[in-house]
Scaffold this motif. Sequence first.
Motif: not given
Length: 155
Positions: A13, A67-68, A72-73, A75-77, A79
Amino acid sequence: MFTRIDHVGIACRDLDAAVAFYRRTYGFEVTHEEVNEEQGVREAMLRVNGTDDGGATYLQLLEPIREDSPVARFLDRNGEGVHHVAFGTSDVAGAAAAVGDRGVRVLDERPRHGSMGSSIVFLHPKDCGGVLTELVQAAGSDDAGESEGTQGTAV
Ligand code: MC0
C-alpha cells in the motif's frame, strides 16, 4: 525456455514504507524506480543477485496509483503480499506462444512495456495453479522486439 526467476512482484500500500522495510531488514537497495501508467503502478526494483544468463533476479515492490488497477483490486481482496512470479526469457513472444499452445490463457496479445524497458506478458493465474505468472524479456536481450503500450517513467 526460461533462464531465471526475473522477479517476484509484491503488492504493497505504501511503496516508501515497503522499500524501507526491505532495506532495514535485509539490506536490499533500490536499483530502479518507475511509474507504469498502463499497469497502474508505482514500482521499485530491488536487485537480489545476478544470474548466469547475464540478467538478474529482483524483488519488485508495487503500489497502485489507481483504484481500478489490478494491484489495487488484489490489495482489496488479499491485502499486502506476493502478487506474481516472473520468469526471464530471451524471447518473450515465443515463450508466450509456446505456453499458450499448452492450454494456458495468455493475457496480453502482444508484449507490453515492463520495468526497466523490458517486454512482458502475463498468464492467467487460474491456468497456473493460482499463481499470476509473468514472462519477461529484459531490455537489450538477444531477440528484443517491439512491445505495445506506453513507456514507464523513471523516478
Ligand atoms: C486475481 N486473481 C489472482 C490474482 N489476481 N490470483 C492469483 N494472483 C493474483 N495476482 C484471481 C482472483 O482472485 C479471481 O479468482 C480470478 O483470478 C479472476 O480475477 P478477476 O475477478 O477477473 O480479477 P481481475 O479483474 O483483477 O483480473 C485478474 C487478472 C488481472 C489476473 C486477469 O489482474 C490481470 O490482467 N493481471 C495482469 C496485469 C497485472 O497484474 N499488472 C500489475 C503488475 P476467483 O477464485 O475469485 O475467481 S504490473 C507489473 O508487474 C509490471 C510493471 C512489471 O513487472 O514490469
